[in-house]
Write an enzyme that holds these catalytic residues in place. Sequence first.
Site, PDB file in Angstrom:
ATOM      1  N   LYS A 119       0.857  -1.198   0.000  1.00  0.00           N
ATOM      2  CA  LYS A 119       0.000   0.000   0.000  1.00  0.00           C
ATOM      3  C   LYS A 119       0.889   1.243   0.000  1.00  0.00           C
ATOM      4  CE  LYS A 119      -4.276   1.130   2.443  1.00  0.00           C
ATOM      5  NZ  LYS A 119      -4.931   0.951   3.737  1.00  0.00           N
TER       6      LYS A 119
HETATM    7  C1  E4P Z   1      -8.060   2.223   3.692  1.00  0.00           C
HETATM    8  O1  E4P Z   1      -7.506   1.227   3.296  1.00  0.00           O
HETATM    9  C2  E4P Z   1      -7.903   2.798   5.035  1.00  0.00           C
HETATM   10  O2  E4P Z   1      -7.307   1.830   5.869  1.00  0.00           O
HETATM   11  C3  E4P Z   1      -9.192   3.156   5.712  1.00  0.00           C
HETATM   12  O3  E4P Z   1     -10.312   2.791   4.981  1.00  0.00           O
HETATM   13  C4  E4P Z   1      -9.223   4.506   6.327  1.00  0.00           C
HETATM   14  O4  E4P Z   1     -10.471   4.705   6.910  1.00  0.00           O
HETATM   15  P1  E4P Z   1     -10.770   5.810   8.029  1.00  0.00           P
HETATM   16  O5  E4P Z   1     -11.123   7.073   7.338  1.00  0.00           O
HETATM   17  O6  E4P Z   1     -11.939   5.241   8.785  1.00  0.00           O
HETATM   18  O7  E4P Z   1      -9.528   5.916   8.868  1.00  0.00           O
END
Ligand code: E4P
Length: 217
Positions: A87
């Site tokens: 990622k």
């Molecule tokens: C995406 O892969 C992120 O881990 C995640 O969806 C972030 O979400 P949040 O806005 O609830 O932190």
Amino acid sequence: MKFFIDTADLEQIKEANDLGILDGVTTNPSLMAKVGIKGHKAVVKHYKTICEIVDGDISAEVVSTDFNGMVEEGKKLAAIHKNIVVKIPMIKDGVKAIKWFTDNGIRTNCTLVFSAGQAILAAKAGAAYVSPFIGRIDDSGWEGIQLISQIAEIYTIQGYDTEILAASIRNSNHIIQCAEAGADVVTSPLEPILGLLKHPLTDIGLAKFLEDAKKFA
Ligand code: E4P
């Protein structure tokens, strides 16, 4: 639409996996910190455990922000298991790193995407997944789901292979809206996934069936 769970919590991952509908997992540094993972060894061990629980793509995020750092870190993460997807944040060096990983056969998930332009760059660099954060867009007063529709339309017109991984899910309705808008994948915390099960008429109907079943038992 594939279902990923957005957590590093092993119990929640097991619970979603036991439901039989789980296709993968996404994590991020905040989620890893939340479950107390500290240090390289612990990170590697945790990802190995997740890969043993779930047979699907597992996103592991780099914390470097320069090209060389992201490449070195991403190579180590990818070496943990064949299902690890690296990622990478949507920044200039991140796009360069995504292209490097694409050219070297390592799959990436481009994260922190908040616009169609960013999604186009991620696809051009060859990301396997692009992660638009719809909940955070909603928080800032815009309609996050509109971004999913816009990216879906652009990717169809342009024939991009990158999968749209709708992220930052806050409720069950977000999941339904993502399915309508053309997301390929939704990554959600456990609660919104379990929320899809619920309907009061189901509960009332089941209570009545069970009551009537006593009459002929
Ligand atoms: C995406 O892969 C992120 O881990 C995640 O969806 C972030 O979400 P949040 O806005 O609830 O932190």
